[in-house]
Motif scaffolding. Structure first.
Motif, mmCIF file in Angstrom:
data_model
loop_
_atom_site.group_PDB
_atom_site.id
_atom_site.type_symbol
_atom_site.label_atom_id
_atom_site.label_comp_id
_atom_site.label_asym_id
_atom_site.label_seq_id
_atom_site.Cartn_x
_atom_site.Cartn_y
_atom_site.Cartn_z
ATOM 1 N N THR A 15 -2.483 17.868 1.993
ATOM 2 C CA THR A 15 -1.376 18.827 2.110
ATOM 3 C C THR A 15 -0.379 18.473 3.209
ATOM 4 O OG1 THR A 15 -2.785 20.181 3.539
ATOM 5 C CG2 THR A 15 -2.699 20.779 1.218
ATOM 6 N N LEU A 16 -0.677 17.447 4.025
ATOM 7 C CA LEU A 16 0.197 17.109 5.152
ATOM 8 C C LEU A 16 1.359 16.220 4.702
ATOM 9 C CD1 LEU A 16 -2.471 16.453 7.910
ATOM 10 C CD2 LEU A 16 -1.079 18.501 7.604
ATOM 11 N N VAL A 17 2.156 16.716 3.784
ATOM 12 C CA VAL A 17 3.350 16.001 3.320
ATOM 13 C C VAL A 17 4.542 16.930 3.469
ATOM 14 C CG1 VAL A 17 2.132 14.445 1.762
ATOM 15 C CG2 VAL A 17 2.865 16.667 0.930
ATOM 16 N N ILE A 18 5.686 16.373 3.821
ATOM 17 C CA ILE A 18 6.838 17.235 4.125
ATOM 18 C C ILE A 18 7.368 17.950 2.890
ATOM 19 C CG2 ILE A 18 7.474 15.964 6.203
ATOM 20 C CD1 ILE A 18 9.668 14.587 4.655
ATOM 21 N N ASP A 19 6.988 17.495 1.699
ATOM 22 C CA ASP A 19 7.383 18.211 0.482
ATOM 23 C C ASP A 19 6.776 19.609 0.429
ATOM 24 O OD1 ASP A 19 8.795 16.011 -0.322
ATOM 25 O OD2 ASP A 19 7.326 15.328 -1.799
ATOM 26 N N ASN A 20 5.698 19.826 1.174
ATOM 27 C CA ASN A 20 5.046 21.132 1.176
ATOM 28 C C ASN A 20 5.645 22.091 2.198
ATOM 29 O OD1 ASN A 20 3.318 20.276 -0.820
ATOM 30 N ND2 ASN A 20 1.641 19.768 0.570
ATOM 31 N N LEU A 21 6.727 21.667 2.850
ATOM 32 C CA LEU A 21 7.406 22.502 3.832
ATOM 33 C C LEU A 21 8.799 22.893 3.346
ATOM 34 C CD1 LEU A 21 6.594 20.561 7.129
ATOM 35 C CD2 LEU A 21 5.593 22.744 6.403
ATOM 36 N N ARG A 22 9.187 24.120 3.651
ATOM 37 C CA ARG A 22 10.554 24.547 3.386
ATOM 38 C C ARG A 22 11.500 23.791 4.313
ATOM 39 N NH1 ARG A 22 8.141 30.433 3.901
ATOM 40 N NH2 ARG A 22 7.578 30.854 1.715
ATOM 41 N N ASP A 23 12.760 23.782 3.956
ATOM 42 C CA ASP A 23 13.754 23.157 4.832
ATOM 43 C C ASP A 23 13.784 23.885 6.169
ATOM 44 O OD1 ASP A 23 14.489 21.240 2.993
ATOM 45 O OD2 ASP A 23 16.091 22.460 2.125
ATOM 46 N N GLY A 24 14.041 23.150 7.229
ATOM 47 C CA GLY A 24 14.105 23.734 8.559
ATOM 48 C C GLY A 24 14.882 22.835 9.497
ATOM 49 N N LEU A 52 8.679 28.758 19.162
ATOM 50 C CA LEU A 52 8.560 28.670 17.710
ATOM 51 C C LEU A 52 9.206 29.864 17.021
ATOM 52 C CD1 LEU A 52 4.874 27.418 17.374
ATOM 53 C CD2 LEU A 52 6.959 26.104 16.908
ATOM 54 N N ASP A 53 9.981 29.556 15.986
ATOM 55 C CA ASP A 53 10.728 30.565 15.252
ATOM 56 C C ASP A 53 10.675 30.212 13.767
ATOM 57 O OD1 ASP A 53 12.561 32.265 14.091
ATOM 58 O OD2 ASP A 53 14.219 31.741 15.419
ATOM 59 N N LYS A 54 10.173 31.137 12.975
ATOM 60 C CA LYS A 54 10.036 30.903 11.537
ATOM 61 C C LYS A 54 11.359 30.534 10.878
ATOM 62 C CE LYS A 54 8.986 33.333 7.238
ATOM 63 N NZ LYS A 54 8.595 34.613 6.611
ATOM 64 N N ALA A 55 12.454 31.013 11.428
ATOM 65 C CA ALA A 55 13.763 30.779 10.811
ATOM 66 C C ALA A 55 14.173 29.315 10.844
ATOM 67 C CB ALA A 55 14.824 31.642 11.501
ATOM 68 N N GLN A 56 13.668 28.559 11.827
ATOM 69 C CA GLN A 56 14.150 27.190 11.953
ATOM 70 C C GLN A 56 13.063 26.132 12.160
ATOM 71 O OE1 GLN A 56 16.810 27.221 15.295
ATOM 72 N NE2 GLN A 56 15.169 27.377 16.821
ATOM 73 N N ASP A 57 11.843 26.544 12.472
ATOM 74 C CA ASP A 57 10.787 25.579 12.786
ATOM 75 C C ASP A 57 9.774 25.444 11.651
ATOM 76 O OD1 ASP A 57 11.847 25.120 15.340
ATOM 77 O OD2 ASP A 57 10.804 26.882 16.137
ATOM 78 N N HIS A 104 0.498 22.569 -2.194
ATOM 79 C CA HIS A 104 1.120 21.794 -3.262
ATOM 80 C C HIS A 104 1.859 22.690 -4.248
ATOM 81 C CE1 HIS A 104 -0.594 18.149 -1.817
ATOM 82 N NE2 HIS A 104 -1.847 18.513 -2.048
ATOM 83 N N GLY A 105 1.416 23.936 -4.368
ATOM 84 C CA GLY A 105 2.040 24.821 -5.334
ATOM 85 C C GLY A 105 3.317 25.463 -4.851
ATOM 86 N N GLU A 106 3.368 25.731 -3.551
ATOM 87 C CA GLU A 106 4.536 26.426 -3.011
ATOM 88 C C GLU A 106 4.762 25.999 -1.558
ATOM 89 O OE1 GLU A 106 6.321 30.980 -2.561
ATOM 90 O OE2 GLU A 106 4.393 30.620 -3.551
ATOM 91 N N ALA A 107 5.980 25.593 -1.265
ATOM 92 C CA ALA A 107 6.320 25.162 0.094
ATOM 93 C C ALA A 107 6.258 26.346 1.049
ATOM 94 C CB ALA A 107 7.706 24.536 0.116
ATOM 95 N N GLY A 108 5.893 26.046 2.314
ATOM 96 C CA GLY A 108 5.793 27.100 3.307
ATOM 97 C C GLY A 108 6.399 26.679 4.630
ATOM 98 N N ASP A 109 6.076 27.447 5.675
ATOM 99 C CA ASP A 109 6.596 27.174 7.014
ATOM 100 C C ASP A 109 5.664 26.267 7.810
ATOM 101 O OD1 ASP A 109 8.712 29.098 6.536
ATOM 102 O OD2 ASP A 109 7.187 30.640 6.873
#
Length: 257
Positions: free
Chosen positions: A98-107, A209-214, A242-247
């Protein structure tokens, strides 16, 4: 086709009496995303003895690199620590994790928080051009007990300063923050403590740390991941997969051991 490949050891380096790295050949058909792991090991009595190893090298290199702890009585690492050039190891053909940047939302900022050998997947991520395309700052925090245990990660970060293609991006965007818990050092204390008391952010010149940008990735000891996940969840961060990107993401299938 077998799900296991045989590769030849090209080099071995012992960083401390507990830590070593090794490079191997790479099958031309082996594909992985930066940050993933594969099952790796050796044959014992004719049977594969394997454990999860993150690939420390980036996916565009022609060789593979792994970073390992030495467990004196460990069924595999007690043997793996004696690897030498020319030996044969086994590498699983399927990489995952799961440690791939595709699993993260844009930030805006990407925090890579590691303890011990958990730094390995992040060493491939900081050598990925896409990482620098997606984030303004990449903060690699590596916590160890002693200064000598930082050497492998530090050497990789230092080499990036002269990388043929990434040097300028690295100098502008990558922040390396090593910390130790059992010796006097420029940065001291557990990662959780440095986050709680704000020292990490004060030292690197970024806000807390801020969910809006980090966005955050975690890899290391099980306790470290439990501690930091609880802090992130309390701040409203949502875990990705893998199913849904997160923070934030962490590797449930792999913990430093």
């Amino acid at each position: 086709m077998s799900n296991l490949m045989e590769e030849r050891v090209l080099s071995v380096r012992h960083w401390t009496d507990r830590l070593f790295s090794f490079t191997t050949t790479r099958d031309s058909g082996f594909r992985f995303r930066n940050g993933e792991f594969t099952m790796t090991g050796i044959k014992v009595d004719g049977k594969p003895l394997l454990r999860a190893y993150s690939v420390a090298s980036p996916n565009y290199e022609e060789t593979l690199e792994f970073y390992s702890i030495k467990v004196p009585n460990g069924p595999l690492t007690s043997r793996m620590q004696h690897l030498k050039e020319g030996d044969t190891i086994i590498v699983g053909r399927k990489a995952t994790g799961t440690l791939v940047i595709d699993n993260l939302r844009d930030g805006k900022n990407l925090y890579l928080l590691a303890t011990g050998t958990g730094v390995a997947p992040f060493l491939s991520i900081i050598r990925d051009p896409e990482t620098y395309d997606r984030f303004e700052k990449i903060v690699l925090v590596h916590g160890c007990r002693q200064i000598a245990e930082l050497a492998y990660g530090e050497s990789m970060v230092t080499a990036l300063q002269d990388h043929e293609f990434l040097a300028d991006e690295v100098k502008a965007k990558l922040i390396y923050y090593p910390t130790v818990t059992r010796e006097p050092f420029i940065h001291e204390g557990r990662i959780s403590k440095l986050i709680d008391n704000g020292q990490l952010f004060s030292d690197i010149g970024l806000p807390p740390l801020d969910k809006a940008q980090d966005r955050v990735m975690l890899c290391g000891s099980t306790q470290m991941m439990v501690d930091l996940k609880s802090r992130l969840v309390a701040l409203g961060f949502e875990e990705g997969n893998h199913g849904e990107a997160g923070d934030f993401v962490l590797e449930k299938a792999f913990a430093e051991r």
